[in-house]
Each structure stands twice: as structure tokens, then as C-alpha cells.
Design an enzyme around this catalytic site. Structure first.
Site, PDB file in Angstrom:
ATOM      1  N   GLY A 170      43.329 -11.313  55.443  1.00  0.00           N
ATOM      2  CA  GLY A 170      43.277 -12.561  54.874  1.00  0.00           C
ATOM      3  C   GLY A 170      42.634 -12.897  53.652  1.00  0.00           C
ATOM      4  N   ASN A 171      42.606 -14.244  53.138  1.00  0.00           N
ATOM      5  CA  ASN A 171      42.005 -14.646  51.891  1.00  0.00           C
ATOM      6  C   ASN A 171      41.857 -16.156  51.719  1.00  0.00           C
ATOM      7  OD1 ASN A 171      44.779 -14.618  50.728  1.00  0.00           O
ATOM      8  ND2 ASN A 171      44.382 -12.508  51.393  1.00  0.00           N
ATOM      9  N   THR A 178      38.435  -8.651  47.239  1.00  0.00           N
ATOM     10  CA  THR A 178      39.665  -7.779  47.983  1.00  0.00           C
ATOM     11  C   THR A 178      38.543  -6.734  48.902  1.00  0.00           C
ATOM     12  OG1 THR A 178      41.154  -6.082  47.523  1.00  0.00           O
ATOM     13  CG2 THR A 178      39.277  -6.142  45.966  1.00  0.00           C
ATOM     14  N   GLU A 221      46.292 -10.302  47.261  1.00  0.00           N
ATOM     15  CA  GLU A 221      47.282 -11.705  47.645  1.00  0.00           C
ATOM     16  C   GLU A 221      46.977 -12.826  47.049  1.00  0.00           C
ATOM     17  OE1 GLU A 221      49.279 -10.848  51.553  1.00  0.00           O
ATOM     18  OE2 GLU A 221      47.239 -10.761  52.075  1.00  0.00           O
ATOM     19  N   HIS A 271      44.713 -18.103  53.808  1.00  0.00           N
ATOM     20  CA  HIS A 271      45.808 -17.189  54.511  1.00  0.00           C
ATOM     21  C   HIS A 271      45.082 -16.533  55.438  1.00  0.00           C
ATOM     22  CE1 HIS A 271      48.460 -14.189  55.206  1.00  0.00           C
ATOM     23  NE2 HIS A 271      47.763 -13.205  54.430  1.00  0.00           N
ATOM     24  N   HIS A 330      45.922 -14.309  59.701  1.00  0.00           N
ATOM     25  CA  HIS A 330      46.845 -13.736  60.676  1.00  0.00           C
ATOM     26  C   HIS A 330      46.384 -13.991  62.033  1.00  0.00           C
ATOM     27  CE1 HIS A 330      47.111 -10.173  57.699  1.00  0.00           C
ATOM     28  NE2 HIS A 330      47.612 -11.065  56.964  1.00  0.00           N
TER      29      HIS A 330
HETATM   30 ZN   LIG Z   1      47.963 -11.214  54.816  1.00  0.00          ZN
END
Ligand SMILES: [Zn+2]
Length: 266
Positions: free
Chosen positions: A28-29, A44, A74, A93, A95
């Protein structure tokens, strides 16, 4: 937004994402647009639950570093959203397991099952698979960014965005909560869709309130139609296998009538 406030908030949201299992390991980010040419982003290869305010990376709108910290690979996904949506200042972002299960199963979150989700989030389309951190991913997202505030990425995860970071997080959480409810309802025999007239009322309210524009009546929504007449996206891109099960009983004429009513109201 003030940079030091943004640093605090990203660390706080990172903890929430991790504690709620929306991300594990370095998944994620998160980013915030500080001004027209500066973005503050998560670094990162760092767990979002264990970030410090100092570890965050500053970049320009093309992803060039403005500090000695390296932003997530990303970041391009975030920059695409900022470039296409001047109203958006934060991107999350992750999951989240239930939402990502939809993305893995090849399904959009586009069934009209929850009134408040239609009002506030609208449908969440599924974009084609693209290799993370490459142009494939951003190209697949492009047709959908303008008219949606959250997207599922096939075999990957979810992204949500908002005017500020709390709104982006809230939208991600609504996406995940909706996916969870849909899966639970399936175990009870299946969700019952709201009828077309109820959807029409909700969509009219949301447009009057300015939550979503009429363009968000996208073909991939499944809320209003199944033939792609009014979507900003290319029909061949927007029509996912997932949309085939999301039909509602409205003719093309009914849709045109609904949209002109909405246009007169606004
Ligand atoms: Zn991802």
C-alpha cells in the site's frame, strides 16, 4: 495542506490501514498533495504501521524526488489521479481483504445493495490488470478516474481518493465495508438489489448534494444501466465480466428520461 500536519496525518492513517489489515508488510501507499507541484508520499518498502514522520518522501508532480527519501514505486498511480482530478488532494492505496477479494474474483463493487453507498461512494469499477508500478497500471485506470472516487484493480487491490486524507481513507473503508457486507449477504442466500425507482431517487439526491456528478452514472456502475450509453469511458474498456450480473430493468429511453430529469434539477 501544511507539510508538518500532513506528515502527522499520513503516519496516523498508515497505522489505521495496518491495524485494520487493509495492508500487511510493506503493502500500500498513501500521499497528500501539498501544493500544485509537491506531493508528500509514503516511502518504498516500509510497513505502513511503523512509519515515522521523517521517513516520508517529497516529490514533484512528475515523481522526481525533492528530498533524500525514496517514494513508493506505485506513486505513478497517485500522480495520475492528481493530474486528472484537481479536486483531489489525497490518495490511499491498499489491499483490504474483502475489496481485494472482489478484484481477485474479477468483480466490480457495483451492485445497488446499500442506499448510503449509492449516495456517497457510487459504484467502484474494476480496472484491467496492469503490472504494479508500470504504465500498464495507470493506463488501465485512466478511463475511470474522472468519474469515480475509488477503483478496484484486477488481481491487485483498491485505491480511493478524496479532497483530504480522511475523505480518501473513509472512501477506502466504505469500499471495504461494502465488499464485506456483499460477501456476507451471499452466504445468506444473496443480496437483494434496490429497485430502479429507489436508485433514481438516491442518484438525484447525490447529484443535488454534489457528492457525485451526473457523469458518474457510468456504464460500469450497474446501478442504472448495462449498455454503456452515458459513460465517459470507452465502452470496450468499461464493460467488465462483472457488469453482466449487475443489470437493472431500465430501457435506454428510461435512462435518457432519468438523465434529463437530473439535468433539469441541477
Ligand atoms: Zn498495491
Amino acid at each position: 495542506m501544511d507539510e508538518s500536519q500532513a506528515r502527522k496525518l499520513i503516519v496516523e492513517i498508515g497505522k489505521l490501514l495496518y491495524e485494520r489489515s487493509y495492508v500487511v508488510a510493506s503493502d500500500g501507499n498513501v500521499s497528500v498533495r501539498l501544493d500544485e507541484n509537491t506531493v508528500l508520499a509514503t516511502p518504498t518498502m516500509t510497513c505502513k504501521g511503523r512509519m515515522t514522520e521523517e521517513c516520508l518522501a517529497l516529490t514533484d508532480m512528475d515523481g522526481n524526488p525533492l528530498s533524500d527519501k525514496r517514494a513508493s514505486s506505485e506513486l505513478a498511480m497517485h500522480l495520475l489521479i492528481y493530474k486528472m482530478r484537481p479536486d483531489i488532494n489525497a490518495v490511499c492505496h491498499a489491499h483490504p481483504p474483502h475489496g481485494t477479494a472482489f478484484a481477485v474474483a474479477g468483480l466490480a463493487i457495483d451492485k445497488p445493495i446499500l442506499s448510503e453507498v449509492i449516495l456517497t461512494l457510487g459504484c467502484v469499477p474494476l480496472t484491467d490488470y496492469g503490472t504494479p508500478s508500470t504504465d500498464e497500471l495507470t493506463e488501465a485506470m485512466k478511463p475511470f478516474v474522472a468519474h469515480h472516487n475509488a477503483l478496484l484493480m484486477a488481481n491487485h487491490g483498491a485505491v480511493a481518493y478524496g479532497e483530504d486524507l480522511w475523505q480518501a481513507f473513509d472512501r477506502l473503508e466504505t469500499l471495504e465495508h461494502t465488499a464485506k457486507i456483499a460477501i456476507l449477504a451471499k452466504t445468506l442466500g444473496g443480496a437483494v438489489n434496490l429497485p430502479a425507482d429507489a436508485i433514481e431517487k438516491l442518484v438525484n439526491i447525490r447529484e443535488r448534494a454534489g457528492y457525485l456528478t451526473p457523469e458518474a452514472r457510468c456504464q460500469s456502475c450497474g446501478y442504472l444501466h448495462d449498455n454503456g450509453v452515458f459513460c465517459g469511458a470507452e465502452p470496450s474498456i468499461g464493460l467488465k465480466p462483472a457488469s453482466s450480473g449487475a443489470k437493472v430493468s431500465l430501457s435506454r429511453e428510461d435512462l435518457i428520461e432519468l438523465l434529463s430529469q437530473a439535468a433539469n434539477l441541477s
